[in-house]
Motif scaffolding. Structure first.
Motif, PDB file in Angstrom:
ATOM      1  N   ALA A   1       0.837  -1.204   0.000  1.00  0.00           N
ATOM      2  CA  ALA A   1       0.000   0.000   0.000  1.00  0.00           C
ATOM      3  C   ALA A   1       0.867   1.248   0.000  1.00  0.00           C
ATOM      4  CB  ALA A   1      -0.926  -0.020   1.220  1.00  0.00           C
ATOM      5  N   ASN A   2       1.898   1.251   0.844  1.00  0.00           N
ATOM      6  CA  ASN A   2       2.768   2.426   0.940  1.00  0.00           C
ATOM      7  C   ASN A   2       3.612   2.622  -0.309  1.00  0.00           C
ATOM      8  OD1 ASN A   2       2.874   3.992   3.686  1.00  0.00           O
ATOM      9  ND2 ASN A   2       2.293   1.884   4.140  1.00  0.00           N
ATOM     10  N   ALA A   3       4.091   1.526  -0.902  1.00  0.00           N
ATOM     11  CA  ALA A   3       4.926   1.641  -2.098  1.00  0.00           C
ATOM     12  C   ALA A   3       4.116   2.142  -3.287  1.00  0.00           C
ATOM     13  CB  ALA A   3       5.589   0.304  -2.415  1.00  0.00           C
ATOM     14  N   SER A   4       2.859   1.686  -3.385  1.00  0.00           N
ATOM     15  CA  SER A   4       2.035   2.047  -4.547  1.00  0.00           C
ATOM     16  C   SER A   4       1.104   3.219  -4.273  1.00  0.00           C
ATOM     17  CB  SER A   4       1.209   0.832  -4.993  1.00  0.00           C
ATOM     18  OG  SER A   4       2.017  -0.169  -5.541  1.00  0.00           O
ATOM     19  N   LYS A   5       1.114   3.722  -3.025  1.00  0.00           N
ATOM     20  CA  LYS A   5       0.226   4.843  -2.639  1.00  0.00           C
ATOM     21  C   LYS A   5      -1.240   4.515  -2.927  1.00  0.00           C
ATOM     22  CE  LYS A   5       3.836   7.213  -1.529  1.00  0.00           C
ATOM     23  NZ  LYS A   5       4.216   6.637  -0.226  1.00  0.00           N
ATOM     24  N   VAL A   6      -1.661   3.363  -2.428  1.00  0.00           N
ATOM     25  CA  VAL A   6      -3.061   2.946  -2.558  1.00  0.00           C
ATOM     26  C   VAL A   6      -3.516   2.392  -1.212  1.00  0.00           C
ATOM     27  CG1 VAL A   6      -2.866   2.361  -5.015  1.00  0.00           C
ATOM     28  CG2 VAL A   6      -2.382   0.603  -3.267  1.00  0.00           C
ATOM     29  N   GLY A   7      -4.783   1.999  -1.122  1.00  0.00           N
ATOM     30  CA  GLY A   7      -5.277   1.317   0.065  1.00  0.00           C
ATOM     31  C   GLY A   7      -5.774  -0.075  -0.311  1.00  0.00           C
ATOM     32  N   PHE A   8      -6.088  -0.876   0.711  1.00  0.00           N
ATOM     33  CA  PHE A   8      -6.676  -2.201   0.467  1.00  0.00           C
ATOM     34  C   PHE A   8      -7.992  -2.316   1.234  1.00  0.00           C
ATOM     35  CE2 PHE A   8      -2.244  -3.396  -0.524  1.00  0.00           C
ATOM     36  CZ  PHE A   8      -2.436  -4.180  -1.649  1.00  0.00           C
ATOM     37  N   ARG A   9      -8.931  -3.026   0.650  1.00  0.00           N
ATOM     38  CA  ARG A   9     -10.115  -3.478   1.383  1.00  0.00           C
ATOM     39  C   ARG A   9     -10.076  -5.003   1.339  1.00  0.00           C
ATOM     40  NH1 ARG A   9     -10.120   1.006   1.964  1.00  0.00           N
ATOM     41  NH2 ARG A   9     -11.687   2.638   1.860  1.00  0.00           N
ATOM     42  N   ILE A  10      -9.923  -5.614   2.509  1.00  0.00           N
ATOM     43  CA  ILE A  10      -9.916  -7.079   2.524  1.00  0.00           C
ATOM     44  C   ILE A  10     -11.042  -7.606   3.405  1.00  0.00           C
ATOM     45  CG2 ILE A  10      -7.448  -7.258   1.995  1.00  0.00           C
ATOM     46  CD1 ILE A  10      -6.971  -7.879   4.960  1.00  0.00           C
ATOM     47  N   ASP A  11     -11.338  -8.884   3.201  1.00  0.00           N
ATOM     48  CA  ASP A  11     -12.509  -9.505   3.821  1.00  0.00           C
ATOM     49  C   ASP A  11     -12.023 -10.641   4.719  1.00  0.00           C
ATOM     50  OD1 ASP A  11     -14.842 -10.760   4.462  1.00  0.00           O
ATOM     51  OD2 ASP A  11     -15.340 -11.372   2.402  1.00  0.00           O
ATOM     52  N   GLU A  12     -12.168 -10.481   6.028  1.00  0.00           N
ATOM     53  CA  GLU A  12     -11.647 -11.469   6.977  1.00  0.00           C
ATOM     54  C   GLU A  12     -12.138 -12.885   6.661  1.00  0.00           C
ATOM     55  OE1 GLU A  12     -12.613 -10.728  11.128  1.00  0.00           O
ATOM     56  OE2 GLU A  12     -10.826 -11.807  11.761  1.00  0.00           O
ATOM     57  N   GLU A  13     -13.422 -12.992   6.295  1.00  0.00           N
ATOM     58  CA  GLU A  13     -13.997 -14.320   6.048  1.00  0.00           C
ATOM     59  C   GLU A  13     -13.343 -15.024   4.861  1.00  0.00           C
ATOM     60  OE1 GLU A  13     -18.253 -14.836   6.578  1.00  0.00           O
ATOM     61  OE2 GLU A  13     -17.330 -14.965   8.589  1.00  0.00           O
ATOM     62  N   ALA A  14     -12.770 -14.247   3.953  1.00  0.00           N
ATOM     63  CA  ALA A  14     -12.183 -14.841   2.742  1.00  0.00           C
ATOM     64  C   ALA A  14     -10.754 -15.333   2.961  1.00  0.00           C
ATOM     65  CB  ALA A  14     -12.207 -13.816   1.612  1.00  0.00           C
ATOM     66  N   ILE A  15     -10.138 -14.933   4.074  1.00  0.00           N
ATOM     67  CA  ILE A  15      -8.731 -15.282   4.304  1.00  0.00           C
ATOM     68  C   ILE A  15      -8.632 -16.701   4.859  1.00  0.00           C
ATOM     69  CG2 ILE A  15      -6.612 -14.680   5.563  1.00  0.00           C
ATOM     70  CD1 ILE A  15      -7.736 -11.801   5.776  1.00  0.00           C
ATOM     71  N   PRO A  16      -7.953 -17.598   4.137  1.00  0.00           N
ATOM     72  CA  PRO A  16      -7.871 -18.986   4.617  1.00  0.00           C
ATOM     73  C   PRO A  16      -7.008 -19.081   5.874  1.00  0.00           C
ATOM     74  CG  PRO A  16      -6.793 -18.739   2.453  1.00  0.00           C
ATOM     75  CD  PRO A  16      -7.263 -17.389   2.863  1.00  0.00           C
ATOM     76  N   ILE A  17      -7.584 -19.610   6.944  1.00  0.00           N
ATOM     77  CA  ILE A  17      -6.837 -19.846   8.185  1.00  0.00           C
ATOM     78  C   ILE A  17      -7.193 -21.226   8.711  1.00  0.00           C
ATOM     79  CG2 ILE A  17      -6.353 -19.072  10.537  1.00  0.00           C
ATOM     80  CD1 ILE A  17      -6.976 -16.310   9.816  1.00  0.00           C
ATOM     81  N   ASN A  18      -6.133 -21.993   8.968  1.00  0.00           N
ATOM     82  CA  ASN A  18      -6.294 -23.286   9.589  1.00  0.00           C
ATOM     83  C   ASN A  18      -6.938 -23.094  10.974  1.00  0.00           C
ATOM     84  OD1 ASN A  18      -5.652 -25.659  11.062  1.00  0.00           O
ATOM     85  ND2 ASN A  18      -3.987 -26.070   9.616  1.00  0.00           N
ATOM     86  N   PRO A  19      -8.023 -23.820  11.295  1.00  0.00           N
ATOM     87  CA  PRO A  19      -8.690 -23.618  12.595  1.00  0.00           C
ATOM     88  C   PRO A  19      -7.740 -23.795  13.782  1.00  0.00           C
ATOM     89  CG  PRO A  19      -9.998 -25.072  11.186  1.00  0.00           C
ATOM     90  CD  PRO A  19      -8.712 -24.829  10.468  1.00  0.00           C
ATOM     91  N   GLU A  20      -6.772 -24.697  13.656  1.00  0.00           N
ATOM     92  CA  GLU A  20      -5.814 -24.884  14.758  1.00  0.00           C
ATOM     93  C   GLU A  20      -4.922 -23.661  14.931  1.00  0.00           C
ATOM     94  OE1 GLU A  20      -4.036 -28.279  16.359  1.00  0.00           O
ATOM     95  OE2 GLU A  20      -4.440 -29.432  14.542  1.00  0.00           O
ATOM     96  N   VAL A  21      -4.590 -23.018  13.815  1.00  0.00           N
ATOM     97  CA  VAL A  21      -3.790 -21.784  13.891  1.00  0.00           C
ATOM     98  C   VAL A  21      -4.613 -20.683  14.539  1.00  0.00           C
ATOM     99  CG1 VAL A  21      -2.715 -19.958  12.516  1.00  0.00           C
ATOM    100  CG2 VAL A  21      -2.313 -22.363  11.927  1.00  0.00           C
ATOM    101  N   ALA A  22      -5.889 -20.589  14.140  1.00  0.00           N
ATOM    102  CA  ALA A  22      -6.762 -19.578  14.729  1.00  0.00           C
ATOM    103  C   ALA A  22      -6.874 -19.797  16.234  1.00  0.00           C
ATOM    104  CB  ALA A  22      -8.146 -19.637  14.069  1.00  0.00           C
ATOM    105  N   ALA A  23      -7.017 -21.057  16.644  1.00  0.00           N
ATOM    106  CA  ALA A  23      -7.157 -21.368  18.072  1.00  0.00           C
ATOM    107  C   ALA A  23      -5.883 -21.016  18.835  1.00  0.00           C
ATOM    108  CB  ALA A  23      -7.495 -22.847  18.247  1.00  0.00           C
TER     109      ALA A  23
END
Lengths: 350, 350
Positions: B247-269
């Motif tokens: 974001a800083n290098a390209s001078k832009v922002g991001f909108r991301i969606d937590e639900e879309a990010i793959p996370i192993n349930p054990e890692v989340a725990a």
């Protein structure tokens, strides 16, 4: 100066052995460690070639790559610091292949609590050394470890260079009749660093010879090109280790003449005091070249015309010898075998 | 998982400041150190470009070079050890430029007393990883320091690679409307290493994702070539740091969606338990790619067809934002700003 050390031929005990300081000393124990662990595990033709740098082809020519870690203690010493040492050392490994230095990388491992002012001073020296040599540091990495898990700062540099077309220096190219030339006085770097060791401090005006040798090498290649068999910079383990390595790689022996080896009298005196043989003491701005005898005069003239080769001297020649011994005629009229050290003489000299 | 850390904007005190663990953590403090000391001292266009690798022209094409130091603790962890990590990490920095890995160097700094059996195991893993990736370790260096002056072994690797003609990924190439894709679940490496920390040991089946990504990258480049704006591997500092850097290098922002990010349930725990945000946790076998929206489907299909990209997911998009914020729609229906950490959350994770 007649310290003879018994060859240490114990085997590497991969089951219950431990790394000791001799494994980093540039001598026989280090060779065993590298051979018995790293060459075995990485197993490829480049490592087997036994050079301080390795060559590979790219579409436009032959390149070389090298790396070195720096752990010198103290970090600052007369004539330089760990930063200039890292830049010069990597440039020199590139230059010993006759290659033109191109680009550097630098990896810093820093101990928590290290003064930013010291880090800044080291970085500034590195930057200046790399600019002076025209070899920019184009990529890097920084890690920090907890207090007591490192010693100030360690630097690992890597470098790439391009070999001029037609030049191919190989570690096994030496043959009987060739002569050996060193570019100047030996032992300066090791003595300069030792003089600042906390437990050892002594008065001397010696400064490290730390310098980038690619300019001298370019002048040598221009003068005698294909007559140069190989070049080495005698760092850890000193000139003794370098000559023994070449002898073993090429299956030849050396006869050298103690009186012909340039040594600063202050270095000789310090070595006498410390019980060291200057032939085992590290250099960081010197090279040893093996060259066809007919090219020796031209090469010496070219070297002496360069600021870093003014004291260049022919110190001996290559002989057929199945034992690969380096023998030296001493100043006292006798002779002795110059062995590489098996143990640790000067830890953390670079 | 809603830990907000106040941005640490203290200036670098070059006069009396000291290095602390946050300077190695991949966040804002590290950026300050690199900018305020190394970029200032080395001052060149390559470093200013701000990539994890730098490109240069040789006759015949465009090459890249990169380096990384490895200080991971413990040295052995589920899914790998410091040796495989060093090889994979350097390959991945080469691969993120879209380049084909060619050759590696390795510099070892070893603590006196380190078991030869452990060194052998590490070297064997490195050898296997480099052979598997077709990127031989062609040159190396070994230093030994006294007991208590290092922590087992540190490894610095450097690598070179060749960029396919026509490909030029740049850190500032991102533009509004582009989409962000991650190649798989995040946080696995950091949690696997943490699970073996002496003071922290907890039960989990998580193994590090440490892997060489050049094969996945080749498949991506083949599928969508010039539509890929850039790729990054979210190591230290995790996905949060990577997105903020872009974001800083390209001078832009991001909108991301937590639900879309793959996370192993054990890692989340495990993160819940440790009070960590998985977005800040290191990965060693994952990449984030920014790509033109029209190429997203083809890229996702190509990634999912590769063993290292099976869980690839589109997690958000790029927006115009003068503040360069990374904003996330949370699972609970709210929103928050994803900042990079200013302090040290996970020391010595790689």
């Amino acid at each position: 100066m007649n310290v003879m050390v018994k060859a240490n031929r114990r085997k590497l005990d991969l089951k219950s052995g431990r790394v000791d300081l001799s494994h980093g000393a540039g001598g026989r124990a280090m060779g065993q460690l590298i051979e018995g662990i790293f060459h075995k595990a990485f197993d490829n033709e480049w490592l087997r070639a036994g050079n301080d740098q390795s060559a590979f082809m790219v579409p436009g020519g032959r390149m070389v790559m090298t790396t070195d870690g720096y752990v010198v203690s103290p970090l600052f010493f007369p004539g330089g610091n760990i930063g200039s040492l890292a830049v010069h050392g990597t440039i020199n490994d590139i230059a010993m292949a006759g290659a033109v230095p191109l680009y550097l990388s630098a990896s810093f491992i820093i101990e928590e609590g290290f003064p930013l002012a010291d880090l800044d001073r080291i970085a500034e020296t590195m930057g200046a050394a790399s600019r002076e040599a025209g070899m920019p540091i184009i990529t890097g990495d920084t890690k920090v470890v907890e207090r007591g898990k490192a010693d100030g700062v360690f630097i690992s540099t890597a470098g790439v260079g391009m070999v001029p077309a037609g030049l191919d220096l190989r570690s096994d190219a030496t043959r009987p009749g060739d002569v050996v030339i060193v570019s100047g006085s030996i032992g300066d770097h090791g003595v300069a660093v030792m003089s600042k060791r906390e437990n050892l401090e002594f008065d001397t005006d010696i400064v490290s010879d730390s310098a980038a040798l690619h300019g001298l090498v370019a002048a040598m290649v221009e003068a005698t090109g294909a007559s140069i068999r190989l070049m080495r910079d005698p760092t850890r383990g000193g000139l003794a280790a370098t000559l023994n390595e070449i002898a073993n790689a090429s299956k030849v022996g050396f006869r050298i003449d103690e009186e012909a080896i340039p040594i600063n009298p202050e270095v000789a005196a310090a070595c006498e005091l410390l019980g060291l043989d200057p032939l085992n003491v590290a250099n960081e701005g010197k090279l040893a070249a093996v060259v066809a005898p007919e090219a020796a005069d031209a090469l010496l003239a070219a070297m002496r015309a360069h600021p870093l080769g003014r004291e260049a001297a022919l110190i001996g020649h290559v002989v057929a010898d199945d034992n690969c011994f380096v023998q030296m005629a001493t100043s006292f009229g006798g002779g002795r075998i110059v062995d590489w050290l098996s143990g640790e003489q000067l830890p953390r000299i670079c």
